[in-house]
Design a protein around this motif. Sequence first.
Motif, PDB file in Angstrom:
ATOM      1  N   PHE A   1      32.094  35.436  68.062  1.00 23.61           N
ATOM      2  CA  PHE A   1      30.682  34.914  68.254  1.00 23.61           C
ATOM      3  C   PHE A   1      31.216  33.208  68.251  1.00 23.61           C
ATOM      4  O   PHE A   1      30.437  32.686  69.179  1.00 23.61           O
ATOM      5  N   PHE A   2      31.967  32.729  67.390  1.00 22.72           N
ATOM      6  CA  PHE A   2      31.921  31.328  67.101  1.00 22.72           C
ATOM      7  C   PHE A   2      32.696  30.601  68.558  1.00 22.72           C
ATOM      8  O   PHE A   2      32.714  29.478  68.709  1.00 22.72           O
ATOM      9  N   THR A   3      33.282  31.528  69.276  1.00 18.91           N
ATOM     10  CA  THR A   3      34.015  30.821  70.612  1.00 18.91           C
ATOM     11  C   THR A   3      33.301  31.375  71.910  1.00 18.91           C
ATOM     12  O   THR A   3      33.394  30.929  72.864  1.00 18.91           O
ATOM     13  N   HIS A   4      32.164  32.227  71.721  1.00 20.88           N
ATOM     14  CA  HIS A   4      31.397  32.741  72.751  1.00 20.88           C
ATOM     15  C   HIS A   4      29.807  33.015  72.327  1.00 20.88           C
ATOM     16  O   HIS A   4      29.191  33.677  72.740  1.00 20.88           O
ATOM     17  N   GLN A   5      29.503  31.974  71.647  1.00 23.86           N
ATOM     18  CA  GLN A   5      27.998  31.862  71.140  1.00 23.86           C
ATOM     19  C   GLN A   5      27.075  31.924  72.188  1.00 23.86           C
ATOM     20  O   GLN A   5      25.984  32.637  72.279  1.00 23.86           O
ATOM     21  N   ARG A   6      27.264  31.137  73.518  1.00 19.42           N
ATOM     22  CA  ARG A   6      26.222  31.299  74.555  1.00 19.42           C
ATOM     23  C   ARG A   6      26.210  32.923  74.918  1.00 19.42           C
ATOM     24  O   ARG A   6      24.918  33.180  75.350  1.00 19.42           O
ATOM     25  N   PHE A   7      27.184  33.373  75.186  1.00 11.85           N
ATOM     26  CA  PHE A   7      27.198  34.869  75.610  1.00 11.85           C
ATOM     27  C   PHE A   7      26.218  35.615  74.630  1.00 11.85           C
ATOM     28  O   PHE A   7      25.349  36.405  75.196  1.00 11.85           O
ATOM     29  N   TYR A   8      26.180  35.444  73.271  1.00  6.11           N
ATOM     30  CA  TYR A   8      25.493  36.153  72.395  1.00  6.11           C
ATOM     31  C   TYR A   8      24.126  35.810  72.243  1.00  6.11           C
ATOM     32  O   TYR A   8      23.262  36.799  72.342  1.00  6.11           O
ATOM     33  N   GLU A   9      23.817  34.449  72.653  1.00 12.20           N
ATOM     34  CA  GLU A   9      22.540  34.196  72.530  1.00 12.20           C
ATOM     35  C   GLU A   9      21.772  34.658  73.912  1.00 12.20           C
ATOM     36  O   GLU A   9      20.514  34.468  73.939  1.00 12.20           O
ATOM     37  N   LYS A  10      22.359  35.139  74.737  1.00 10.49           N
ATOM     38  CA  LYS A  10      21.738  35.784  76.037  1.00 10.49           C
ATOM     39  C   LYS A  10      21.360  37.265  75.772  1.00 10.49           C
ATOM     40  O   LYS A  10      20.719  37.650  76.623  1.00 10.49           O
ATOM     41  N   ILE A  11      22.060  37.765  74.640  1.00  8.61           N
ATOM     42  CA  ILE A  11      21.528  39.262  74.222  1.00  8.61           C
ATOM     43  C   ILE A  11      20.728  39.380  73.017  1.00  8.61           C
ATOM     44  O   ILE A  11      19.815  40.190  73.016  1.00  8.61           O
ATOM     45  N   PHE A  12      21.145  38.445  72.024  1.00  6.76           N
ATOM     46  CA  PHE A  12      20.703  38.826  70.669  1.00  6.76           C
ATOM     47  C   PHE A  12      19.648  37.535  70.232  1.00  6.76           C
ATOM     48  O   PHE A  12      19.879  36.256  70.621  1.00  6.76           O
ATOM     49  N   LEU A  13      18.484  37.947  69.648  1.00  9.33           N
ATOM     50  CA  LEU A  13      17.631  36.859  68.995  1.00  9.33           C
ATOM     51  C   LEU A  13      18.326  36.133  67.786  1.00  9.33           C
ATOM     52  O   LEU A  13      19.316  36.646  67.300  1.00  9.33           O
ATOM     53  N   ASP A  14      17.877  35.118  67.269  1.00  3.39           N
ATOM     54  CA  ASP A  14      18.418  34.317  66.177  1.00  3.39           C
ATOM     55  C   ASP A  14      18.650  35.280  64.798  1.00  3.39           C
ATOM     56  O   ASP A  14      19.635  35.329  64.218  1.00  3.39           O
ATOM     57  N   SER A  15      17.173  36.233  64.581  1.00  2.00           N
ATOM     58  CA  SER A  15      17.483  36.600  63.457  1.00  2.00           C
ATOM     59  C   SER A  15      18.526  37.955  63.593  1.00  2.00           C
ATOM     60  O   SER A  15      19.038  38.529  62.611  1.00  2.00           O
ATOM     61  N   GLU A  16      18.669  38.405  64.943  1.00  2.00           N
ATOM     62  CA  GLU A  16      19.859  39.513  64.788  1.00  2.00           C
ATOM     63  C   GLU A  16      21.223  38.842  64.885  1.00  2.00           C
ATOM     64  O   GLU A  16      22.129  39.535  63.910  1.00  2.00           O
ATOM     65  N   ILE A  17      21.251  37.568  65.286  1.00  2.60           N
ATOM     66  CA  ILE A  17      22.550  37.028  65.163  1.00  2.60           C
ATOM     67  C   ILE A  17      22.865  36.660  63.804  1.00  2.60           C
ATOM     68  O   ILE A  17      24.045  36.901  62.945  1.00  2.60           O
ATOM     69  N   LYS A  18      21.913  36.227  63.045  1.00  2.00           N
ATOM     70  CA  LYS A  18      22.049  36.068  61.514  1.00  2.00           C
ATOM     71  C   LYS A  18      22.563  37.309  60.760  1.00  2.00           C
ATOM     72  O   LYS A  18      23.188  37.302  59.680  1.00  2.00           O
ATOM     73  N   TYR A  19      21.913  38.475  61.052  1.00  2.00           N
ATOM     74  CA  TYR A  19      22.041  39.731  60.316  1.00  2.00           C
ATOM     75  C   TYR A  19      23.550  40.080  60.771  1.00  2.00           C
ATOM     76  O   TYR A  19      24.190  40.397  59.694  1.00  2.00           O
ATOM     77  N   CYS A  20      24.082  40.101  61.835  1.00  2.00           N
ATOM     78  CA  CYS A  20      25.317  40.391  62.075  1.00  2.00           C
ATOM     79  C   CYS A  20      26.529  39.495  61.309  1.00  2.00           C
ATOM     80  O   CYS A  20      27.408  40.024  61.040  1.00  2.00           O
ATOM     81  N   LEU A  21      26.138  38.114  61.441  1.00  2.00           N
ATOM     82  CA  LEU A  21      26.951  37.379  60.714  1.00  2.00           C
ATOM     83  C   LEU A  21      27.129  37.337  59.369  1.00  2.00           C
ATOM     84  O   LEU A  21      27.929  36.835  58.795  1.00  2.00           O
ATOM     85  N   LYS A  22      26.060  37.801  58.977  1.00  2.00           N
ATOM     86  CA  LYS A  22      26.369  37.973  57.093  1.00  2.00           C
ATOM     87  C   LYS A  22      27.266  39.050  56.650  1.00  2.00           C
ATOM     88  O   LYS A  22      27.689  39.090  55.665  1.00  2.00           O
ATOM     89  N   HIS A  23      27.541  39.990  57.794  1.00  2.74           N
ATOM     90  CA  HIS A  23      28.471  40.760  57.341  1.00  2.74           C
ATOM     91  C   HIS A  23      29.935  40.663  57.869  1.00  2.74           C
ATOM     92  O   HIS A  23      30.351  39.800  58.761  1.00  2.74           O
ATOM     93  N   SER A  24      30.990  41.228  56.905  1.00  2.83           N
ATOM     94  CA  SER A  24      32.406  40.590  57.089  1.00  2.83           C
ATOM     95  C   SER A  24      32.751  41.295  58.418  1.00  2.83           C
ATOM     96  O   SER A  24      33.641  40.401  59.338  1.00  2.83           O
ATOM     97  N   ASN A  25      32.448  42.108  59.009  1.00  2.00           N
ATOM     98  CA  ASN A  25      32.982  42.734  60.542  1.00  2.00           C
ATOM     99  C   ASN A  25      31.648  42.651  61.346  1.00  2.00           C
ATOM    100  O   ASN A  25      30.988  43.461  61.620  1.00  2.00           O
ATOM    101  N   HIS A  26      31.454  41.466  61.869  1.00  6.11           N
ATOM    102  CA  HIS A  26      30.499  41.032  62.776  1.00  6.11           C
ATOM    103  C   HIS A  26      30.667  41.989  64.017  1.00  6.11           C
ATOM    104  O   HIS A  26      29.330  42.434  64.458  1.00  6.11           O
ATOM    105  N   ALA A  27      31.752  42.029  64.535  1.00  2.00           N
ATOM    106  CA  ALA A  27      31.658  42.890  65.828  1.00  2.00           C
ATOM    107  C   ALA A  27      30.990  44.255  65.746  1.00  2.00           C
ATOM    108  O   ALA A  27      30.408  44.806  66.516  1.00  2.00           O
TER     109      ALA A  27
END
Length: 115
Positions: free
Chosen positions: A22-48
């Motif tokens: 995520f932290f090196t491909h943030q724009r890729f993720y922002e084209k697919i996921f809403l901010d709330s979804e990104i926050k949800y995934c990043l709060k877990h240790s295994n983001h992927a």
Amino acid sequence: MLEKFGLGTDIVRVKRFEDKPFFTHQRFYEKIFLDSEIKYCLKHSNHAIHFSGKFAMKESVKKSISKNVNFLDIETYHLNSKPKIKLKHALNYNFLVSVSHEKEFAIATVVSEIF
């Protein structure tokens, strides 16, 4: 004839998201996921693994409905630890969703009902 129900299933190899941190491909993720979804995934240790599950949910929605929707029109969230789906733009669908992940794969199945 208008179909009242739809079904969609998708399976995702978790490595696809591990190879795009995520932290090196943030724009890729922002084209697919809403901010709330990104926050949800990043709060877990295994983001992927969580991004993979949410991606599988979104793909399953696209397969289950007759409308052409963009990834950012599909909101995935959890309520009482259960996965839920909501569409933007007031499209008249209800959804049942199941998502699971295990080591290498994430899978989701969606049943849609038009009302």
